[in-house]
Design a protein around this motif. Structure first.
Motif, PDB file in Angstrom:
ATOM      1  N   MET A   1      49.826  59.630  51.991  1.00  0.00           N
ATOM      2  CA  MET A   1      50.825  59.384  51.116  1.00  0.00           C
ATOM      3  C   MET A   1      50.299  58.064  50.708  1.00  0.00           C
ATOM      4  O   MET A   1      50.990  57.447  49.611  1.00  0.00           O
ATOM      5  CB  MET A   1      51.879  59.179  52.550  1.00  0.00           C
ATOM      6  CG  MET A   1      52.371  60.514  53.254  1.00  0.00           C
ATOM      7  SD  MET A   1      52.979  61.377  51.733  1.00  0.00           S
ATOM      8  CE  MET A   1      53.804  60.683  51.171  1.00  0.00           C
TER       9      MET A   1
ATOM     10  N   GLU B   1      51.577  57.713  46.792  1.00  0.00           N
ATOM     11  CA  GLU B   1      51.932  55.999  45.917  1.00  0.00           C
ATOM     12  C   GLU B   1      51.398  55.679  44.931  1.00  0.00           C
ATOM     13  O   GLU B   1      51.774  55.308  44.316  1.00  0.00           O
ATOM     14  CB  GLU B   1      51.927  55.557  47.758  1.00  0.00           C
ATOM     15  CG  GLU B   1      53.317  54.565  47.489  1.00  0.00           C
ATOM     16  CD  GLU B   1      53.560  53.278  48.084  1.00  0.00           C
ATOM     17  OE1 GLU B   1      55.007  53.140  48.002  1.00  0.00           O
ATOM     18  OE2 GLU B   1      52.766  53.081  48.784  1.00  0.00           O
TER      19      GLU B   1
ATOM     20  N   GLU C   1      58.990  60.684  45.425  1.00  0.00           N
ATOM     21  CA  GLU C   1      60.604  60.507  45.961  1.00  0.00           C
ATOM     22  C   GLU C   1      59.980  61.352  47.475  1.00  0.00           C
ATOM     23  O   GLU C   1      60.594  62.068  47.649  1.00  0.00           O
ATOM     24  CB  GLU C   1      61.101  60.810  45.198  1.00  0.00           C
ATOM     25  CG  GLU C   1      62.522  60.751  45.318  1.00  0.00           C
ATOM     26  CD  GLU C   1      63.700  61.078  44.390  1.00  0.00           C
ATOM     27  OE1 GLU C   1      64.678  61.128  43.980  1.00  0.00           O
ATOM     28  OE2 GLU C   1      63.366  61.757  43.118  1.00  0.00           O
ATOM     29  N   PHE C   2      60.281  60.260  47.474  1.00  0.00           N
ATOM     30  CA  PHE C   2      60.943  60.499  49.824  1.00  0.00           C
ATOM     31  C   PHE C   2      62.310  61.491  49.719  1.00  0.00           C
ATOM     32  O   PHE C   2      63.292  61.225  49.347  1.00  0.00           O
ATOM     33  CB  PHE C   2      61.011  59.400  50.588  1.00  0.00           C
ATOM     34  CG  PHE C   2      59.732  58.912  51.046  1.00  0.00           C
ATOM     35  CD1 PHE C   2      58.432  59.083  51.659  1.00  0.00           C
ATOM     36  CD2 PHE C   2      59.271  58.002  50.061  1.00  0.00           C
ATOM     37  CE1 PHE C   2      57.567  58.973  52.420  1.00  0.00           C
ATOM     38  CE2 PHE C   2      57.626  57.912  50.041  1.00  0.00           C
ATOM     39  CZ  PHE C   2      57.057  57.821  51.030  1.00  0.00           C
ATOM     40  N   SER C   3      61.728  62.294  50.193  1.00  0.00           N
ATOM     41  CA  SER C   3      63.252  63.214  50.749  1.00  0.00           C
ATOM     42  C   SER C   3      64.186  62.655  51.662  1.00  0.00           C
ATOM     43  O   SER C   3      65.113  63.557  51.917  1.00  0.00           O
ATOM     44  CB  SER C   3      62.513  64.370  50.701  1.00  0.00           C
ATOM     45  OG  SER C   3      62.137  65.326  48.973  1.00  0.00           O
ATOM     46  N   SER C   4      63.930  61.956  52.244  1.00  0.00           N
ATOM     47  CA  SER C   4      64.549  61.571  54.172  1.00  0.00           C
ATOM     48  C   SER C   4      64.544  60.668  53.891  1.00  0.00           C
ATOM     49  O   SER C   4      63.533  59.732  53.528  1.00  0.00           O
ATOM     50  CB  SER C   4      64.629  62.649  55.253  1.00  0.00           C
ATOM     51  OG  SER C   4      62.970  62.390  55.605  1.00  0.00           O
TER      52      SER C   4
ATOM     53  N   SER D   1      62.062  59.375  56.994  1.00  0.00           N
ATOM     54  CA  SER D   1      60.161  60.058  56.520  1.00  0.00           C
ATOM     55  C   SER D   1      59.856  58.640  55.271  1.00  0.00           C
ATOM     56  O   SER D   1      58.401  58.192  55.616  1.00  0.00           O
ATOM     57  CB  SER D   1      60.203  61.364  55.710  1.00  0.00           C
ATOM     58  OG  SER D   1      60.590  62.573  55.878  1.00  0.00           O
ATOM     59  N   ARG D   2      60.774  57.925  54.595  1.00  0.00           N
ATOM     60  CA  ARG D   2      60.531  56.367  54.098  1.00  0.00           C
ATOM     61  C   ARG D   2      60.552  55.705  55.090  1.00  0.00           C
ATOM     62  O   ARG D   2      58.923  54.815  55.066  1.00  0.00           O
ATOM     63  CB  ARG D   2      61.523  56.478  53.704  1.00  0.00           C
ATOM     64  CG  ARG D   2      61.671  54.859  52.335  1.00  0.00           C
ATOM     65  CD  ARG D   2      61.901  54.549  51.976  1.00  0.00           C
ATOM     66  NE  ARG D   2      62.143  55.726  50.454  1.00  0.00           N
ATOM     67  CZ  ARG D   2      61.343  55.416  49.215  1.00  0.00           C
ATOM     68  NH1 ARG D   2      60.616  53.830  49.164  1.00  0.00           N
ATOM     69  NH2 ARG D   2      61.682  55.773  48.699  1.00  0.00           N
TER      70      ARG D   2
ATOM     71  N   PHE E   1      56.682  56.040  56.630  1.00  0.00           N
ATOM     72  CA  PHE E   1      55.695  55.563  56.275  1.00  0.00           C
ATOM     73  C   PHE E   1      55.887  54.774  55.547  1.00  0.00           C
ATOM     74  O   PHE E   1      54.582  53.359  55.794  1.00  0.00           O
ATOM     75  CB  PHE E   1      55.779  56.582  54.497  1.00  0.00           C
ATOM     76  CG  PHE E   1      54.631  55.785  53.515  1.00  0.00           C
ATOM     77  CD1 PHE E   1      53.446  56.253  53.716  1.00  0.00           C
ATOM     78  CD2 PHE E   1      55.234  55.416  52.622  1.00  0.00           C
ATOM     79  CE1 PHE E   1      52.716  55.473  52.825  1.00  0.00           C
ATOM     80  CE2 PHE E   1      54.287  54.645  51.262  1.00  0.00           C
ATOM     81  CZ  PHE E   1      53.532  55.009  51.528  1.00  0.00           C
ATOM     82  N   GLU E   2      56.958  54.056  55.570  1.00  0.00           N
ATOM     83  CA  GLU E   2      56.242  52.680  55.570  1.00  0.00           C
ATOM     84  C   GLU E   2      55.642  51.735  56.989  1.00  0.00           C
ATOM     85  O   GLU E   2      55.135  50.360  56.605  1.00  0.00           O
ATOM     86  CB  GLU E   2      58.064  51.788  54.754  1.00  0.00           C
ATOM     87  CG  GLU E   2      58.533  52.397  53.661  1.00  0.00           C
ATOM     88  CD  GLU E   2      57.756  51.464  52.385  1.00  0.00           C
ATOM     89  OE1 GLU E   2      57.684  50.731  52.575  1.00  0.00           O
ATOM     90  OE2 GLU E   2      57.867  51.865  51.444  1.00  0.00           O
TER      91      GLU E   2
ATOM     92  N   PHE F   1      57.483  65.780  57.583  1.00  0.00           N
ATOM     93  CA  PHE F   1      57.754  64.733  56.945  1.00  0.00           C
ATOM     94  C   PHE F   1      57.891  65.390  54.934  1.00  0.00           C
ATOM     95  O   PHE F   1      57.401  65.531  55.239  1.00  0.00           O
ATOM     96  CB  PHE F   1      56.382  64.457  56.414  1.00  0.00           C
ATOM     97  CG  PHE F   1      56.293  62.802  55.546  1.00  0.00           C
ATOM     98  CD1 PHE F   1      56.548  61.643  56.824  1.00  0.00           C
ATOM     99  CD2 PHE F   1      55.816  62.792  55.278  1.00  0.00           C
ATOM    100  CE1 PHE F   1      56.081  60.988  56.649  1.00  0.00           C
ATOM    101  CE2 PHE F   1      55.530  61.731  54.313  1.00  0.00           C
ATOM    102  CZ  PHE F   1      55.685  60.205  55.332  1.00  0.00           C
TER     103      PHE F   1
ATOM    104  N   PHE G   1      58.825  64.578  51.092  1.00  0.00           N
ATOM    105  CA  PHE G   1      59.149  64.118  50.444  1.00  0.00           C
ATOM    106  C   PHE G   1      58.821  65.087  48.679  1.00  0.00           C
ATOM    107  O   PHE G   1      58.187  66.257  48.859  1.00  0.00           O
ATOM    108  CB  PHE G   1      57.731  63.362  49.843  1.00  0.00           C
ATOM    109  CG  PHE G   1      56.260  63.683  49.876  1.00  0.00           C
ATOM    110  CD1 PHE G   1      55.756  64.084  48.970  1.00  0.00           C
ATOM    111  CD2 PHE G   1      56.106  63.892  51.412  1.00  0.00           C
ATOM    112  CE1 PHE G   1      54.074  64.781  49.086  1.00  0.00           C
ATOM    113  CE2 PHE G   1      54.332  64.561  51.360  1.00  0.00           C
ATOM    114  CZ  PHE G   1      54.028  65.070  50.593  1.00  0.00           C
TER     115      PHE G   1
END
Length: 542
Positions: free
Chosen positions: A297, A301, A312-315, A318-319, A322-323, A346, A348
């Motif tokens: 990921m 990015e 683009e993250f879809s939830s 998940s974002r 990931f962060e 997960f 995106f």
């Protein structure tokens, strides 16, 4: 002499009367009948139009409507052409009939005709008996005109109501056919683009034909459980809060919040707008699945920042996940081991610039490695049955030759935190389950990306060298030869229509000192699974 004058006057009276009736019959009668009847028809038509306008255009705010949402049903107004149009048609006929009856009884129409024939009227002076024979003809002509006007006006009302009803039936039929067509086109689009909507949550993974949608109205909005073309609207439905919602995904319904029809939890943002691809990560405990996933990921990015991809993250989950992982990776800290038995996907969305139609909504499944240690727990991983690709994570440190290395190399192997079992054992167990739940696996075009991790640790070993190249046949030959995983490699190539191999270092690839090649290779397995054209025959080269 007086008698002669009376007789002469009577003769002249009869002659004048005869001449009048001849004049009426020859000239005035048709004119009076036609002109009077036409005038009455025009007045009746105007009354009909006024009644229709009163019903359709000037409805009082307090009038009841069948459009209103019903308790316990969809929180949306029914389409006008569902039932309200029939109510309005009946109301127009009722109002028009009342108005036409009032026009027919009006003193300026029937009353004057009767006055001319009888000589009496409550508001008009009485006609003398001598003049009555003369006015009677005009009254009879007026009465005939009145009868003709009433008959024609009534006929026109019947014809107008019939035409109105036929038009409504045609419009309703056309809208019904349009609704069915839109449903069919939406279903064809989903099938053609391979958009198979699934719930991403463990314990559900439900196949969803039509999600529940929530409008963005005041408060938390209203939940629409059957948002499709139909009784509440063909192209658009109006929620009871006033918001307009499209009825099909073709009209960008995916912009609204969607929820699972089984468990009620929120679905990925934009679900239905892109092809869905489900990819599980398969590997033993400590094989590095989670680290590899997050490193991929980070690489995606990085490519998105360079303009090579659209990510683009879809939830929100998940974002956030990931962060948090990205911070730990960049700080060179080991990621916490996955603890869940059944993972939440997960999520995106990925696309290439200029190719919006090639967008992919990706579901990545990363359970804890221990689930692959027993057949029963493997069988519980329901997503294996509908995955379009599998990403196998190979930990080279568990290969048989690693147990025959010298003390220094053995120490390096131990520092690399080897997986809890050899890849061949994990693969055999998963492959057997795949053969059970996916009898069509080979013919379906399911592909396998095999990623050997911890290449940085392999490079430090003296007793075993890494592959000559980080991708392709060099990695396949390295796994089959020096790592003695030939049986697993041959089984992979027999079971999967298409398989490809990589050797990566998730830790080294995310560091600021990593080369462009090290960063890019991390994303290659996933991009290959997502965007490589589907194959029907195996290629000799990987």
């Amino acid at each position: 002499m007086a008698g002669c004058l009376v007789l002469l006057g009577f003769v002249l009276y009869l002659a004048a009367l005869a001449f009048l009736y001849w004049l009426l019959g020859a000239f005035l009668w048709p004119f009076i009948v036609l002109a009077g009847g036409l005038a009455l028809v025009v007045v009746m038509l105007a009354a009909h139009v006024r009644a229709a306008a009163r019903v359709l255009l000037a409805r009082d705010a307090t009038d009841p409507l069948v459009l209103d949402p019903r308790p316990g049903e969809e929180p949306a107004y029914e389409s006008y052409y569902r039932r309200q149009h029939l109510h309005d048609l009946v109301e127009v006929v009722r109002e028009s009939s009342s108005d036409l009856a009032a026009v027919a009884r009006d003193p300026l129409s029937l009353g004057i005709a009767i006055w001319l024939m009888t000589g009496r009227h409550p508001r008009l002076p009485r006609i003398d008996i001598v003049l009555l024979p003369f006015t009677f003809g005009f009254g009879l002509a007026s009465f005939t005109a009145w009868g003709l006007g009433v008959a024609v006006g009534t006929l026109l009302l019947v014809v107008s109501a019939a035409l109105h009803g036929v038009l409504l039936l045609l419009v309703s039929g056309l809208l019904g056919a349009t609704a069915l067509t839109l449903r069919g086109l939406d279903a064809l689009r989903l099938g053609f683009l391979r958009i198979f909507m699934r719930c991403p949550y463990p314990g559900c993974y439900h196949r969803i034909e039509l999600p529940h949608y929530r409008c963005g109205g005041p408060g938390s909005g209203h939940l629409h459980r059957s948002l499709r073309p139909g009784r509440h609207g063909v192209f658009v439905r109006i929620c009871e809060c006033g918001e307009r919602l499209p009825t099909v995904l073709l009209l960008r319904l995916h912009r609204f919040a969607a929820f699972c029809t089984e468990c009620g939890r929120p679905l990925p943002h934009g679900l239905g707008s892109a092809r869905t691809v489900h990819v599980p990560l398969v590997g033993g405990a400590s094989a590095g699945k989670t680290t590899l996933l997050m490193a991929m990921m980070v690489s995606l990015e990085w490519m998105a920042d360079r303009g090579e991809l659209l990510l683009e993250f879809s939830s929100a989950d998940s974002r956030r996940e990931f962060e948090d992982a990205k911070k730990e990776l960049l700080a060179d800290q080991p990621l916490q081991k996955t603890a869940v038995h059944l993972p939440r996907a997960f999520l995106f969305t990925l696309a290439r610039p200029g190719k919006r139609r090639g967008r992919r909504m990706v579901y990545l499944y990363d359970p804890r490695g221990e689930v692959y240690h027993a057949a029963d727990s493997v069988r519980e991983q329901q997503y294996l049955s509908f995955s379009e690709g599998v990403l196998f994570v190979v930990d080279p440190m568990t290969a048989p030759p690693m147990r025959r290395l010298g003390p220094e190399d053995s120490r390096l192997v131990a520092e690399a935190r080897p997986a809890s079992e050899e890849f061949a054992q994990t693969y055999d167990r998963v492959a057997e389950e795949l053969r059970v739940v996916r009898a069509d696996l080979l013919g379906s075009g399911t592909r396998a990306a095999i990623v050997a991790t911890k290449s940085d640790a392999v490079d430090r070993l003296r007793g075993i060298e890494g592959p000559a190249e980080p991708h392709g046949e060099a990695v396949s030959a390295w796994l089959s030869g020096p790592l003695e995983l030939g049986n697993a490699v041959r089984s992979l190539e027999q079971q999967f229509l298409d398989a490809s191999y990589w050797s990566v270092s998730a830790v080294e690839g995310v560091r600021s000192t990593a080369s462009t090649a090290q960063r890019a290779v991390l994303a290659e397995p996933l991009l290959w699974l997502l965007f490589r054209p589907r194959r029907t025959i195996r290629s000799a080269a990987h």
